[in-house]
Every structure is written in C-alpha cells, then in structure tokens.
Design a protein around this motif. Structure first.
Motif, PDB file in Angstrom:
ATOM      1  N   HIS A 279      -2.744   7.675  -3.404  1.00  0.00           N
ATOM      2  CA  HIS A 279      -2.581   6.344  -2.828  1.00  0.00           C
ATOM      3  C   HIS A 279      -2.897   5.268  -3.852  1.00  0.00           C
ATOM      4  CE1 HIS A 279      -6.821   7.385  -2.385  1.00  0.00           C
ATOM      5  NE2 HIS A 279      -7.094   6.092  -2.291  1.00  0.00           N
ATOM      6  N   GLY A 280      -2.425   4.049  -3.579  1.00  0.00           N
ATOM      7  CA  GLY A 280      -2.679   2.923  -4.462  1.00  0.00           C
ATOM      8  C   GLY A 280      -2.322   1.627  -3.767  1.00  0.00           C
ATOM      9  N   ALA A 281      -2.622   0.510  -4.423  1.00  0.00           N
ATOM     10  CA  ALA A 281      -2.403  -0.814  -3.836  1.00  0.00           C
ATOM     11  C   ALA A 281      -1.911  -1.778  -4.903  1.00  0.00           C
ATOM     12  CB  ALA A 281      -3.697  -1.340  -3.231  1.00  0.00           C
TER      13      ALA A 281
ATOM     14  N   ASP B 109      -4.142  -6.041   9.193  1.00  0.00           N
ATOM     15  CA  ASP B 109      -3.547  -4.707   9.168  1.00  0.00           C
ATOM     16  C   ASP B 109      -4.532  -3.718   8.547  1.00  0.00           C
ATOM     17  OD1 ASP B 109      -1.194  -5.799  10.201  1.00  0.00           O
ATOM     18  OD2 ASP B 109      -0.245  -5.985   8.217  1.00  0.00           O
ATOM     19  N   SER B 110      -4.327  -2.446   8.828  1.00  0.00           N
ATOM     20  CA  SER B 110      -5.229  -1.425   8.300  1.00  0.00           C
ATOM     21  C   SER B 110      -4.448  -0.170   7.950  1.00  0.00           C
ATOM     22  CB  SER B 110      -6.337  -1.114   9.309  1.00  0.00           C
ATOM     23  OG  SER B 110      -5.785  -0.658  10.522  1.00  0.00           O
ATOM     24  N   PHE B 111      -5.119   0.734   7.233  1.00  0.00           N
ATOM     25  CA  PHE B 111      -4.480   1.995   6.859  1.00  0.00           C
ATOM     26  C   PHE B 111      -5.515   3.098   6.719  1.00  0.00           C
ATOM     27  CE2 PHE B 111      -5.205  -0.427   2.963  1.00  0.00           C
ATOM     28  CZ  PHE B 111      -5.734   0.487   2.070  1.00  0.00           C
ATOM     29  N   LEU B 112      -5.030   4.334   6.801  1.00  0.00           N
ATOM     30  CA  LEU B 112      -5.869   5.527   6.703  1.00  0.00           C
ATOM     31  C   LEU B 112      -5.342   6.403   5.575  1.00  0.00           C
ATOM     32  CD1 LEU B 112      -8.091   7.395   7.977  1.00  0.00           C
ATOM     33  CD2 LEU B 112      -6.224   8.429   9.267  1.00  0.00           C
ATOM     34  N   VAL B 113      -6.239   6.820   4.694  1.00  0.00           N
ATOM     35  CA  VAL B 113      -5.885   7.700   3.588  1.00  0.00           C
ATOM     36  C   VAL B 113      -6.556   9.052   3.831  1.00  0.00           C
ATOM     37  CG1 VAL B 113      -5.934   8.052   1.098  1.00  0.00           C
ATOM     38  CG2 VAL B 113      -5.809   5.719   2.024  1.00  0.00           C
ATOM     39  N   PRO B 114      -5.761  10.091   4.091  1.00  0.00           N
ATOM     40  CA  PRO B 114      -6.360  11.419   4.267  1.00  0.00           C
ATOM     41  C   PRO B 114      -6.989  11.927   2.969  1.00  0.00           C
ATOM     42  CG  PRO B 114      -4.087  11.355   5.089  1.00  0.00           C
ATOM     43  CD  PRO B 114      -4.316  10.090   4.306  1.00  0.00           C
TER      44      PRO B 114
ATOM     45  N   ILE C 118       0.858  -1.192   0.000  1.00  0.00           N
ATOM     46  CA  ILE C 118       0.000   0.000   0.000  1.00  0.00           C
ATOM     47  C   ILE C 118       0.887   1.232   0.000  1.00  0.00           C
ATOM     48  CG2 ILE C 118      -1.776   1.297   1.262  1.00  0.00           C
ATOM     49  CD1 ILE C 118      -2.795  -1.401   0.210  1.00  0.00           C
ATOM     50  N   THR C 119       0.612   2.143  -0.925  1.00  0.00           N
ATOM     51  CA  THR C 119       1.349   3.402  -0.995  1.00  0.00           C
ATOM     52  C   THR C 119       0.397   4.537  -0.668  1.00  0.00           C
ATOM     53  OG1 THR C 119       2.829   2.523  -2.685  1.00  0.00           O
ATOM     54  CG2 THR C 119       2.707   4.925  -2.474  1.00  0.00           C
ATOM     55  N   ILE C 120       0.812   5.391   0.263  1.00  0.00           N
ATOM     56  CA  ILE C 120       0.035   6.577   0.633  1.00  0.00           C
ATOM     57  C   ILE C 120       1.009   7.737   0.717  1.00  0.00           C
ATOM     58  CG2 ILE C 120      -1.480   7.672   2.335  1.00  0.00           C
ATOM     59  CD1 ILE C 120      -2.150   4.776   3.305  1.00  0.00           C
TER      60      ILE C 120
ATOM     61  N   GLY D 180       3.431   8.719  -1.085  1.00  0.00           N
ATOM     62  CA  GLY D 180       4.824   8.389  -1.343  1.00  0.00           C
ATOM     63  C   GLY D 180       5.453   7.355  -0.426  1.00  0.00           C
ATOM     64  N   ARG D 181       4.757   6.922   0.598  1.00  0.00           N
ATOM     65  CA  ARG D 181       5.274   5.911   1.529  1.00  0.00           C
ATOM     66  C   ARG D 181       4.593   4.575   1.247  1.00  0.00           C
ATOM     67  NH1 ARG D 181       4.478   5.873   8.101  1.00  0.00           N
ATOM     68  NH2 ARG D 181       5.239   3.755   8.414  1.00  0.00           N
ATOM     69  N   THR D 182       5.388   3.514   1.101  1.00  0.00           N
ATOM     70  CA  THR D 182       4.848   2.185   0.821  1.00  0.00           C
ATOM     71  C   THR D 182       5.149   1.245   1.973  1.00  0.00           C
ATOM     72  OG1 THR D 182       5.165   2.515  -1.561  1.00  0.00           O
ATOM     73  CG2 THR D 182       4.877   0.240  -0.804  1.00  0.00           C
ATOM     74  N   GLU D 183       4.121   0.501   2.386  1.00  0.00           N
ATOM     75  CA  GLU D 183       4.256  -0.506   3.442  1.00  0.00           C
ATOM     76  C   GLU D 183       3.587  -1.790   2.987  1.00  0.00           C
ATOM     77  OE1 GLU D 183       5.885  -0.335   6.304  1.00  0.00           O
ATOM     78  OE2 GLU D 183       6.292   1.828   6.349  1.00  0.00           O
ATOM     79  N   ARG D 184       4.123  -2.916   3.410  1.00  0.00           N
ATOM     80  CA  ARG D 184       3.507  -4.220   3.131  1.00  0.00           C
ATOM     81  C   ARG D 184       2.541  -4.541   4.263  1.00  0.00           C
ATOM     82  NH1 ARG D 184       6.610  -8.689   0.041  1.00  0.00           N
ATOM     83  NH2 ARG D 184       6.160  -7.055  -1.460  1.00  0.00           N
ATOM     84  N   LEU D 185       1.287  -4.798   3.905  1.00  0.00           N
ATOM     85  CA  LEU D 185       0.252  -5.087   4.887  1.00  0.00           C
ATOM     86  C   LEU D 185      -0.327  -6.472   4.656  1.00  0.00           C
ATOM     87  CD1 LEU D 185      -0.996  -1.593   4.272  1.00  0.00           C
ATOM     88  CD2 LEU D 185      -0.682  -2.353   6.599  1.00  0.00           C
TER      89      LEU D 185
END
Length: 117
Positions: free
Chosen positions: A90-92, A80-85, A67-69, A71-76
């Motif tokens: 963002h993308g997946a 796991d969860s994420f928040l997009v302001p 998941i990229t938000i 400019g930052r990418t993390e493997r989930l």
C-alpha cells in the motif's frame, strides 16, 4: 520519550518527526496491542508503496489522497477511511496537503525506536 501505556496524549506536548520527503508524523497513544499516529503530508508528497505485518486502518483528517492498496487506487477526502490488511502492499499520494490518522495493530515498534516491522 517513551509514552507506552500512557492514558492521555496532548498534541501540544508531542513533537513532529520526519517520515520521508514532505511527510512528518506524531506518535500519539499506544500500548503493545495498538498505536495511533498522525501523519502530515505536503501537497505532492508520496508515501511509497510498502508492506508490513501490522493491520492498519486510517482516516483522512484533512486533504485529498490517492490511496493504493493491493493494486487498487481510490481518491479519498476528509472523513473517508481505509483498511490495510496485514502484508498488503500500500501507499499514498497527497493530491492536496493533508493529514492521515493511522491506527496499527499491533503497535509499530519501529516508530518508537524498537526493532523494525
């Protein structure tokens, strides 16, 4: 079928809709203020980088995603969860086949035939 403001949504009564190559979605429950959507990805499918005015929070129900938000990418992984302001790019990428459960506020009118976000 417009299910806005319906109290319950039964998965067996909901159809999958195409949402990109290797991606499909089910709009679950929603009203004007909030919407929940299940999004299924085949392995390798890409949810292209994009932005929208809605705040989005998502849960990895199954699978593994990069998941990229902003400019930052993390493997989930599952759980796991994420928040997009609002308006964040963002993308997946589905590293493995999987499902995301997305919640948007306000609801995505473009997902039910209304004007695009």
């Amino acid at each position: 079928m417009n299910r806005k403001d319906e109290t319950f949504a039964f998965d067996s009564n909901l159809d999958w809709e195409p949402a990109g190559e290797g991606i499909r979605r089910k709009v679950l429950t929603y009203d004007a203020g909030v919407m929940m959507v299940r999004v299924a990805f085949e392995a390798g499918a890409v949810g292209a980088l994009h932005s929208h005015s809605h705040i989005q929070c998502s849960l990895v129900e199954e699978g593994v995603f990069d998941i990229t938000i902003a400019g930052r990418t993390e493997r989930l992984r599952r759980g796991d969860s994420f928040l997009v302001p609002s308006n964040a790019v963002h993308g997946a990428v589905a590293v493995e086949a999987g499902i995301l459960v997305d919640v948007f506020t306000p609801m995505r009118e473009d997902f039910v035939g209304g004007p695009p976000a």
